[in-house]
Design a protein around this motif. Structure first.
Motif, mmCIF file in Angstrom:
data_model
loop_
_atom_site.group_PDB
_atom_site.id
_atom_site.type_symbol
_atom_site.label_atom_id
_atom_site.label_comp_id
_atom_site.label_asym_id
_atom_site.label_seq_id
_atom_site.Cartn_x
_atom_site.Cartn_y
_atom_site.Cartn_z
ATOM 1 N N VAL A 159 0.313 -1.149 0.137
ATOM 2 C CA VAL A 159 -0.115 -0.004 -0.490
ATOM 3 C C VAL A 159 1.208 1.710 0.264
ATOM 4 N N ALA A 160 0.491 2.122 -1.366
ATOM 5 C CA ALA A 160 1.847 3.070 -1.299
ATOM 6 C C ALA A 160 1.087 3.987 -0.313
ATOM 7 N N PRO A 161 1.845 5.109 0.324
ATOM 8 C CA PRO A 161 1.543 6.586 1.931
ATOM 9 C C PRO A 161 0.448 7.287 0.573
ATOM 10 N N VAL A 162 -0.092 7.903 1.121
ATOM 11 C CA VAL A 162 -0.894 9.210 0.636
ATOM 12 C C VAL A 162 0.064 10.075 0.687
ATOM 13 N N ALA A 163 0.462 10.925 -0.112
ATOM 14 C CA ALA A 163 1.605 12.134 -0.977
ATOM 15 C C ALA A 163 0.736 13.062 0.143
ATOM 16 N N ILE A 164 0.783 14.644 0.831
ATOM 17 C CA ILE A 164 0.208 15.497 0.847
ATOM 18 C C ILE A 164 1.257 17.023 0.908
ATOM 19 N N ALA A 165 0.888 17.410 -0.632
ATOM 20 C CA ALA A 165 2.034 18.562 0.118
ATOM 21 C C ALA A 165 1.347 19.555 0.276
ATOM 22 N N GLN A 166 2.702 20.739 0.842
ATOM 23 C CA GLN A 166 1.800 22.374 0.707
ATOM 24 C C GLN A 166 2.536 23.443 -0.434
ATOM 25 N N ASP A 167 2.321 24.567 -0.796
ATOM 26 C CA ASP A 167 3.318 25.008 -1.156
ATOM 27 C C ASP A 167 4.149 26.257 0.036
ATOM 28 N N LEU A 168 5.588 26.407 -0.937
ATOM 29 C CA LEU A 168 6.089 27.091 -0.071
ATOM 30 C C LEU A 168 6.226 27.940 -0.396
ATOM 31 N N THR A 169 7.284 29.300 0.315
ATOM 32 C CA THR A 169 8.065 30.321 0.314
ATOM 33 C C THR A 169 9.336 30.006 0.839
ATOM 34 N N VAL A 170 10.410 30.571 -0.125
ATOM 35 C CA VAL A 170 11.921 30.150 0.556
ATOM 36 C C VAL A 170 12.296 31.757 0.153
ATOM 37 N N GLN A 171 13.406 31.880 1.077
ATOM 38 C CA GLN A 171 13.444 33.579 1.104
ATOM 39 C C GLN A 171 14.807 33.614 1.077
ATOM 40 N N LEU A 172 15.642 34.201 0.271
ATOM 41 C CA LEU A 172 16.844 34.399 -0.482
ATOM 42 C C LEU A 172 17.706 34.935 0.934
ATOM 43 N N ASP A 173 18.674 34.912 1.077
ATOM 44 C CA ASP A 173 19.890 34.457 2.114
ATOM 45 C C ASP A 173 20.898 35.687 1.826
ATOM 46 N N ALA A 174 21.645 36.092 2.427
ATOM 47 C CA ALA A 174 22.609 37.269 2.175
ATOM 48 C C ALA A 174 23.772 36.524 0.842
ATOM 49 N N SER A 175 23.451 35.731 0.756
ATOM 50 C CA SER A 175 24.314 35.103 -0.165
ATOM 51 C C SER A 175 23.966 34.861 -1.948
ATOM 52 N N GLY A 176 22.509 34.930 -1.435
ATOM 53 C CA GLY A 176 21.511 34.798 -2.697
ATOM 54 C C GLY A 176 21.005 33.594 -2.827
ATOM 55 N N ASN A 177 21.425 32.383 -1.953
ATOM 56 C CA ASN A 177 20.985 31.267 -1.654
ATOM 57 C C ASN A 177 19.449 30.952 -0.877
ATOM 58 N N GLY A 178 18.776 29.980 -0.918
ATOM 59 C CA GLY A 178 17.855 29.476 0.056
ATOM 60 C C GLY A 178 17.053 27.984 0.099
#
Length: 242
Positions: A159-178
């Motif tokens: 039996v496969a899992p039931v996958a549930i996802a949520q939208d995300l917002t990523v804030q880049l840091d001082a180095s321009g990475n997230g």
């Protein structure tokens, strides 16, 4: 002649039959001119005769004179059943449970009289039993004799899992990475046994990702290697002033 008989105990054989002779029943019978023969009635017994049975010994002398004596024949069945088993595969359901019956495990077990019941040492299985389990089938005949044989029960979780996802917002840091993780993307995914891991197909973001939200896939893997996926949106923002 003077007929004297003795009580007898007989054991049924593997075919459920037994017999006696006049000589076995005789207990010192004698005739003035000698004894010519001994006979008994009944002489044959089967499963229907288990217990005590009344029988008669007839003693005949050389001159065809005869006399009789009564005795008891106790018929016993001490032959245990022959147990044959089937190996079984059990699929866990959406609740993480599965079960088998003795009838499924039985593979034409037999007895010289007849079988009264069959029982398993384990009938119910759950997520803790995934893999091969040794189970015993015990067969009891109508006269209380028992035999046991082992079988292998292979417990599977497909039996496969039931996958549930949520939208995300990523804030880049001082180095321009997230970055994001599968755990952050998870929004209450479930499985019948248990979830081993969450993974996303893109974890790292830079300035080039700012703007149009991107679609990312969350892959959920359960404890038994089954997987399922769900899509979600990642919005990358740069809120750091120059």
């Amino acid at each position: 002649p003077g007929a004297n008989a003795q009580d007898l105990i007989v054991q049924l054989d593997a075919s459920g039959n037994a017999s006696i002779t006049g000589e076995q029943a005789n207990n010192g019978s004698a005739g003035a001119c000698g004894v010519a023969s001994y006979s008994v009635s009944p002489s044959s017994f089967d499963c229907d005769d288990i217990g005590e049975n009344a029988a008669t010994l007839t003693v005949t002398d050389a001159n065809s004179n005869y006399s009789t004596a009564s005795f008891t024949v106790t018929v016993q069945d001490n032959v245990a059943p022959i147990v044959n088993t089937n190996n079984l595969t059990v699929q866990l359901d959406a609740s993480g449970n599965g079960s088998i019956t003795a009838g499924q495990a039985n593979n034409s077990s037999s007895d010289n009289c007849s079988i009264a019941s069959m029982a398993l040492s384990q009938t119910d299985f759950d997520c803790n039993d995934v893999g091969d389990q040794t189970v015993n089938l015990t067969v009891t005949d109508v006269n209380g004799n028992t035999s046991t044989a082992a079988l292998t029960v292979t417990v599977q979780d497909n039996v496969a899992p039931v996958a549930i996802a949520q939208d995300l917002t990523v804030q880049l840091d001082a180095s321009g990475n997230g970055s994001i993780t599968g755990t952050q993307a998870n929004n209450g995914s479930t499985d019948n046994c248990g979830i081993a891991s969450y993974a996303v197909d893109k974890t790292d973001y830079t300035c080039s990702d700012v703007g149009t939200p991107s679609t990312v896939t969350l892959t959920v893997t359960d404890d038994n290697g089954n997987t399922s996926t769900a899509s979600f949106t990642v919005t990358v923002q740069d809120n750091i002033a120059p």
